[in-house]
Design a protein around this motif. Structure first.
Motif, PDB file in Angstrom:
ATOM      1  N   GLN A 104     -27.715 -35.543 -33.032  1.00 61.45           N
ATOM      2  CA  GLN A 104     -28.987 -35.010 -33.517  1.00 61.45           C
ATOM      3  C   GLN A 104     -28.793 -34.370 -34.883  1.00 61.45           C
ATOM      4  O   GLN A 104     -29.347 -33.322 -35.198  1.00 61.45           O
ATOM      5  CB  GLN A 104     -29.541 -34.002 -32.503  1.00 61.45           C
ATOM      6  CG  GLN A 104     -29.756 -34.607 -31.117  1.00 61.45           C
ATOM      7  CD  GLN A 104     -30.055 -33.570 -30.057  1.00 61.45           C
ATOM      8  OE1 GLN A 104     -30.512 -32.470 -30.353  1.00 61.45           O
ATOM      9  NE2 GLN A 104     -29.795 -33.909 -28.793  1.00 61.45           N
ATOM     10  N   LEU A 105     -27.990 -35.011 -35.705  1.00 66.50           N
ATOM     11  CA  LEU A 105     -27.596 -34.452 -36.994  1.00 66.50           C
ATOM     12  C   LEU A 105     -28.673 -34.665 -38.044  1.00 66.50           C
ATOM     13  O   LEU A 105     -29.420 -35.644 -38.013  1.00 66.50           O
ATOM     14  CB  LEU A 105     -26.282 -35.092 -37.438  1.00 66.50           C
ATOM     15  CG  LEU A 105     -25.099 -34.867 -36.484  1.00 66.50           C
ATOM     16  CD1 LEU A 105     -23.924 -35.744 -36.867  1.00 66.50           C
ATOM     17  CD2 LEU A 105     -24.699 -33.394 -36.482  1.00 66.50           C
ATOM     18  N   GLU A 106     -28.699 -33.741 -38.996  1.00 72.82           N
ATOM     19  CA  GLU A 106     -29.670 -33.789 -40.080  1.00 72.82           C
ATOM     20  C   GLU A 106     -28.941 -33.858 -41.419  1.00 72.82           C
ATOM     21  O   GLU A 106     -27.753 -33.530 -41.525  1.00 72.82           O
ATOM     22  CB  GLU A 106     -30.584 -32.571 -40.021  1.00 72.82           C
ATOM     23  CG  GLU A 106     -31.358 -32.473 -38.703  1.00 72.82           C
ATOM     24  CD  GLU A 106     -32.187 -31.199 -38.625  1.00 72.82           C
ATOM     25  OE1 GLU A 106     -32.304 -30.505 -39.658  1.00 72.82           O
ATOM     26  OE2 GLU A 106     -32.694 -30.892 -37.530  1.00 72.82           O
ATOM     27  N   LYS A 153     -30.982 -37.792 -36.915  1.00 69.79           N
ATOM     28  CA  LYS A 153     -32.278 -37.342 -37.432  1.00 69.79           C
ATOM     29  C   LYS A 153     -32.266 -37.279 -38.955  1.00 69.79           C
ATOM     30  O   LYS A 153     -32.898 -36.412 -39.557  1.00 69.79           O
ATOM     31  CB  LYS A 153     -32.628 -35.974 -36.841  1.00 69.79           C
ATOM     32  CG  LYS A 153     -32.853 -35.994 -35.333  1.00 69.79           C
ATOM     33  CD  LYS A 153     -33.265 -34.619 -34.819  1.00 69.79           C
ATOM     34  CE  LYS A 153     -33.577 -34.662 -33.327  1.00 69.79           C
ATOM     35  NZ  LYS A 153     -34.004 -33.332 -32.799  1.00 69.79           N
ATOM     36  N   LEU A 154     -31.540 -38.188 -39.547  1.00 65.65           N
ATOM     37  CA  LEU A 154     -31.496 -38.246 -41.001  1.00 65.65           C
ATOM     38  C   LEU A 154     -32.803 -38.863 -41.483  1.00 65.65           C
ATOM     39  O   LEU A 154     -33.141 -39.976 -41.103  1.00 65.65           O
ATOM     40  CB  LEU A 154     -30.302 -39.090 -41.453  1.00 65.65           C
ATOM     41  CG  LEU A 154     -28.938 -38.671 -40.889  1.00 65.65           C
ATOM     42  CD1 LEU A 154     -27.854 -39.638 -41.334  1.00 65.65           C
ATOM     43  CD2 LEU A 154     -28.597 -37.252 -41.311  1.00 65.65           C
ATOM     44  N   ARG A 155     -33.537 -38.140 -42.342  1.00 61.49           N
ATOM     45  CA  ARG A 155     -34.844 -38.621 -42.742  1.00 61.49           C
ATOM     46  C   ARG A 155     -35.059 -38.439 -44.238  1.00 61.49           C
ATOM     47  O   ARG A 155     -34.363 -37.679 -44.897  1.00 61.49           O
ATOM     48  CB  ARG A 155     -35.956 -37.915 -41.964  1.00 61.49           C
ATOM     49  CG  ARG A 155     -36.049 -36.428 -42.212  1.00 61.49           C
ATOM     50  CD  ARG A 155     -37.264 -35.833 -41.487  1.00 61.49           C
ATOM     51  NE  ARG A 155     -37.196 -36.006 -40.041  1.00 61.49           N
ATOM     52  CZ  ARG A 155     -38.044 -36.752 -39.357  1.00 61.49           C
ATOM     53  NH1 ARG A 155     -39.006 -37.417 -39.996  1.00 61.49           N
ATOM     54  NH2 ARG A 155     -37.951 -36.841 -38.051  1.00 61.49           N
ATOM     55  N   GLY A 156     -36.049 -39.195 -44.735  1.00 59.06           N
ATOM     56  CA  GLY A 156     -36.412 -39.114 -46.139  1.00 59.06           C
ATOM     57  C   GLY A 156     -35.800 -40.244 -46.942  1.00 59.06           C
ATOM     58  O   GLY A 156     -35.005 -41.049 -46.440  1.00 59.06           O
ATOM     59  N   ASN A 157     -36.210 -40.307 -48.199  1.00 53.54           N
ATOM     60  CA  ASN A 157     -35.659 -41.316 -49.093  1.00 53.54           C
ATOM     61  C   ASN A 157     -34.176 -41.082 -49.303  1.00 53.54           C
ATOM     62  O   ASN A 157     -33.718 -39.931 -49.337  1.00 53.54           O
ATOM     63  CB  ASN A 157     -36.361 -41.284 -50.444  1.00 53.54           C
ATOM     64  CG  ASN A 157     -37.791 -41.777 -50.360  1.00 53.54           C
ATOM     65  OD1 ASN A 157     -38.239 -42.187 -49.297  1.00 53.54           O
ATOM     66  ND2 ASN A 157     -38.500 -41.740 -51.465  1.00 53.54           N
ATOM     67  N   ASN A 188     -32.502 -44.109 -37.777  1.00 54.39           N
ATOM     68  CA  ASN A 188     -32.813 -42.827 -38.372  1.00 54.39           C
ATOM     69  C   ASN A 188     -34.239 -42.879 -38.893  1.00 54.39           C
ATOM     70  O   ASN A 188     -35.055 -43.659 -38.399  1.00 54.39           O
ATOM     71  CB  ASN A 188     -31.811 -42.504 -39.488  1.00 54.39           C
ATOM     72  CG  ASN A 188     -30.480 -42.001 -38.949  1.00 54.39           C
ATOM     73  OD1 ASN A 188     -30.370 -40.872 -38.487  1.00 54.39           O
ATOM     74  ND2 ASN A 188     -29.460 -42.860 -38.983  1.00 54.39           N
ATOM     75  N   LYS A 189     -34.548 -42.072 -39.872  1.00 57.35           N
ATOM     76  CA  LYS A 189     -35.874 -42.066 -40.486  1.00 57.35           C
ATOM     77  C   LYS A 189     -35.762 -42.256 -41.993  1.00 57.35           C
ATOM     78  O   LYS A 189     -36.538 -41.692 -42.768  1.00 57.35           O
ATOM     79  CB  LYS A 189     -36.603 -40.744 -40.171  1.00 57.35           C
ATOM     80  CG  LYS A 189     -36.862 -40.506 -38.692  1.00 57.35           C
ATOM     81  CD  LYS A 189     -37.866 -41.491 -38.122  1.00 57.35           C
ATOM     82  CE  LYS A 189     -38.159 -41.188 -36.658  1.00 57.35           C
ATOM     83  NZ  LYS A 189     -39.125 -42.142 -36.068  1.00 57.35           N
ATOM     84  N   TYR A 204     -25.866 -52.491 -41.078  1.00 57.13           N
ATOM     85  CA  TYR A 204     -26.900 -52.218 -40.088  1.00 57.13           C
ATOM     86  C   TYR A 204     -27.841 -51.132 -40.622  1.00 57.13           C
ATOM     87  O   TYR A 204     -27.445 -49.969 -40.755  1.00 57.13           O
ATOM     88  CB  TYR A 204     -26.278 -51.755 -38.770  1.00 57.13           C
ATOM     89  CG  TYR A 204     -25.256 -52.717 -38.209  1.00 57.13           C
ATOM     90  CD1 TYR A 204     -25.659 -53.867 -37.535  1.00 57.13           C
ATOM     91  CD2 TYR A 204     -23.891 -52.484 -38.355  1.00 57.13           C
ATOM     92  CE1 TYR A 204     -24.730 -54.762 -37.019  1.00 57.13           C
ATOM     93  CE2 TYR A 204     -22.956 -53.374 -37.849  1.00 57.13           C
ATOM     94  CZ  TYR A 204     -23.378 -54.503 -37.181  1.00 57.13           C
ATOM     95  OH  TYR A 204     -22.456 -55.387 -36.680  1.00 57.13           O
ATOM     96  N   LEU A 205     -29.076 -51.527 -40.947  1.00 60.58           N
ATOM     97  CA  LEU A 205     -30.087 -50.593 -41.436  1.00 60.58           C
ATOM     98  C   LEU A 205     -31.341 -50.649 -40.569  1.00 60.58           C
ATOM     99  O   LEU A 205     -32.409 -50.183 -40.977  1.00 60.58           O
ATOM    100  CB  LEU A 205     -30.453 -50.928 -42.895  1.00 60.58           C
ATOM    101  CG  LEU A 205     -29.314 -50.883 -43.927  1.00 60.58           C
ATOM    102  CD1 LEU A 205     -29.824 -51.295 -45.296  1.00 60.58           C
ATOM    103  CD2 LEU A 205     -28.692 -49.500 -43.990  1.00 60.58           C
TER     104      LEU A 205
END
Length: 721
Positions: A414-416, A441-445, A467-468, A487-488
């Motif tokens: 659950q890493l950010e 939970k890596l998110r954003g551009n 992820n996000k 893998y994306l």
């Protein structure tokens, strides 16, 4: 008295020439035997023009200078070839034979048992075959026997265990079978036994376990079974025990003999049950404790006394509870393997400082929670970091000091990302081979520093899936010219696939599915990725236009998934060139036309899904010949005519063809009408006109017959009786 003295002198004068003659004959025999060996073993380093064979390279002699005898042959890695000749048995004074790392072949001749004075025999790393001759047990002076890394098979001669002077036995890496001789270990001189990497069965002999002089035992990678003899773990002399990769069962015996000299214990890959005995914590000389891949339960015991421990592997068991804090403070520990257990708790904040020598931290697939300690940045010797599939949370720390890091596995936590410092820190990890940050939970551009990815020139595997991540795929990813897996999938990426991806020409697997990628599929780019073999998955995106013909150049591809897009046009015939395909998914697009005949080449395909398109025509009969086909979905198209009934079609539970209004079936298939109804109608439509025509012909014939008969009567032909 005088007569006796004279007689003694006469006898001496007669015997001395005889002994000299015998020695001379034996010396000549030695020369002949060496010349024989030279011709049989292709020895090129001997200068046979020299009469003194004791000067030949690798030959050692003893005895009188005028009548030398060969006592040793030392010819390691001299490129010797051929079979060991019987000539060697004529060198009856041989004490030492050292011929490893050559290309000797054939059997070890039984005549070698004639060398009664032989003490040392090393023929390791050759290409010998056959069996170990039982006659070797006649070499009663044998101290060292090394035949490792050959292809010797059969059973170990039982009488080898009776050699009283044998101190070292190495028969590892051969094809030996059967049981370990029960008397092996009875020699009071035996110190080292290596039988690893064979096909040995049965139990560990009690003689071997009780051997009072044994220091080193390696039985790994065989098929040994039964329990580990308790005596083996309570020896006062043993220093290393390697019995990994067998079928040993039962509990690990407790250690009761202290102080113990044991410094390495390798029990990995067996079926051991019970707990890790707490007495292991008293083996103060241990440098390696490897008990992975068993069925051990319970807690990890206190190992605080093992200050010299360098390798600890308890992975792949059923261990539970909290890891004893002392383990994170072992100063010399370089390998810590706790993966695939049921361990829980948090990682100590200081572990990066106290584990100053840590090279491999393997803790995946447990229940660890909390943050990844920032102190790990100080573990400058780290090469392998596996923390995947835990409950870790918080911000991914910096890895800037891990300049030797090769593998980074943080998946399924659950890493950010925080401020993306960790991402920038990867620029210092120039040795990275594998990175898996998937399922967090890596998110954003991807940040502006995403060009950092392109600097990891040695990267082979990259996974940022599940992820996000948003925005476009950075073009710098095309600089990863060593990349084999990318893998994306399952992010929120948009835009088109960057053409720079063509630079990743070693890719064997590419998964970009379940994003928002759009535009056309660039055929020219994919034609340069002709090493793709495992997987190409572009499904669940917004790709438009047609499937490019260049996809057919991926002739080694095993799985192609273009489903859930907006692809138009026809299925390209070029796909028939992808003869290694096992799965082809084209469902849920806007494809039209018929299934190309060229797909008949896909003989090994297991999964075919053409459903929910606008395909038409008949279902090809060649699909009946696909013997590997396990799943076929043709549903919700515009196919017409009868559904084939042979091959995979016979298994109606694996074939789906509903939603095609003009299809019919000659067997019962859900949601399909029976072809027999329409066939009967067609038959009636044919028979009725036929009967009408036949009736008309018959009527006309009758009329003509009557007319002809009437004409004859009118002409008055006479009747005859």
């Amino acid at each position: 008295m005088a007569c006796a003295l004279v007689l003694a002198i006469l006898v001496s004068s007669v015997l001395h020439p005889l002994s000299l003659t015998t020695l001379a004959d034996e010396s000549d025999n030695n020369r002949d035997a060496l010349l024989c060996l030279k011709s049989r073993l292709s020895i090129t380093t001997w200068n046979t023009t020299s009469p003194d064979f004791c000067t030949w390279r690798g030959v050692s002699c003893t005895g009188q200078p005028q009548l030398p005898l060969v006592v040793a042959l030392d010819m390691e890695a001299q490129g010797l070839t051929g079979e060991i000749s019987l000539c060697m048995s004529n060198l009856t004074s041989l004490v030492r034979i050292h011929l490893p790392n050559n290309q000797l072949s054939g059997h070890l001749p039984p005549e070698i048992g004639r060398l009664s004075g032989l003490r040392y025999l090393n023929l390791s790393s050759n290409a010998l075959s056959g069996e170990i001759p039982e006659s070797l047990s006649l070499c009663s002076s044998l101290d060292v026997l090394a035949l490792s890394s050959n292809s010797v098979g059969g059973a170990i001669p039982p009488l080898l265990g009776t050699l009283r002077n044998l101190s070292s036995l190495d028969l590892s890496s051969n094809k030996l079978s059967g049981e370990i001789p029960p008397l092996l270990g009875s020699s009071p001189a035996l110190e080292s036994v290596s039988l690893a990497n064979n096909f040995l069965e049965g139990e560990i002999p009690l003689f071997l376990a009780n051997c009072s002089s044994l220091r080193y035992l390696s039985l790994q990678n065989n098929s040994l079974s039964g329990a580990i003899p308790a005596a083996l773990f309570n020896s006062s002399t043993i220093t290393e025990i390697h019995v990994s990769m067998n079928n040993l069962s039962g509990q690990i015996p407790p250690f009761t003999n202290f102080p113990s000299k044991l410094n390495y214990l390798h029990l990995t890959g067996n079926s051991l049950t019970g707990i890790v005995p707490p007495s292991v914590g008293n083996l103060t000389r241990l440098t390696g404790l490897l008990i992975a891949q068993n069925q051990l339960q319970g807690n990890i015991p206190d190992l605080s006394k093992l200050s010299g421990l360098q390798f600890l592997d308890l992975s792949y068991n059923n261990l539970s509870g909290i890891v004893p804090p002392s383990i994170y403070s072992l100063p010399l520990l370089s390998f810590l393997g706790l993966a695939n257990n049921n361990l829980r708790g948090t990682l100590p904040s200081h572990m990066g400082n106290t584990l100053s020598n840590i090279n491999s931290l393997i803790m995946s697939n447990n229940h660890f929670e909390g943050d990844i300690p920032a102190s790990l940045a100080n573990a400058s010797r780290m090469e392998f970091l596996y923390l995947g599939n835990n409950l870790l949370s918080g911000v991914v720390p910096s890895f800037s000091s891990m300049t030797n890091l090769q593998v980074l596995m943080l998946y399924s936590n659950q890493l950010e990302a925080g401020d993306w410092t960790f991402f920038s820190s990867l620029a210092n990890c120039t040795q990275l081979l594998k990175v898996n940050l998937g399922g967090n939970k890596l998110r954003g551009n991807l940040p502006p520093g995403s060009s950092i990815l392109g600097q990891l020139s040695k990267l082979v595997v990259l996974s940022l899936s599940r992820n996000k991540f948003s925005g476009e795929i950075p073009p710098s990813i095309g600089n990863l010219n060593q990349l084999t897996e990318l893998y994306l999938q399952e992010n929120e990426l948009s835009g088109s696939i960057p053409t720079s991806l063509a630079g990743c020409q070693k890719l064997v697997a590419l998964n970009l599915s379940s994003n928002g990628l759009n535009g056309s599929i660039n055929g020219r780019m994919f034609s340069k990725l002709n090493q793709l073999s495992w997987l190409l998955d572009l499904s669940h995106n917004q790709f438009t236009e047609s499937i490019p013909l260049e996809i057919g150049s991926l002739i080694n591809l095993g799985s192609l998934n273009l489903s859930h897009n907006k692809l138009r046009g026809k299925i390209p015939s070029a796909l028939g060139a992808c003869i290694r395909l096992e799965a082809l998914n084209l469902d849920r697009n806007l494809l039209e036309g018929s299934i190309p005949e060229s797909l008949t080449n896909l003989k090994g395909v297991k999964v075919l899904d053409f459903s929910q398109n606008n395909l038409s025509g008949t279902i090809p009969e060649f699909l009946e010949t696909f013997t590997s086909l396990q799943y076929l979905n043709m549903s919700f198209n515009n196919f017409e005519g009868p559904v084939p009934i042979g091959g995979a079609f016979a298994n109606t539970s694996s074939v789906f063809a509903q939603g095609n209004a003009l299809l019919c079936s000659n067997v019962q298939v859900n949601d399909l009408p029976r072809c027999s109804t329409s066939a009967s109608q067609r038959k009636r439509k044919f028979i009725v006109p036929l009967l009408a025509a036949l009736s008309a012909v018959v009527a006309l014939a009758l009329i003509l017959g009557l007319v002809f008969f009437g004409v004859n009567l009118g002409m008055g032909f006479p009747c005859t009786s």
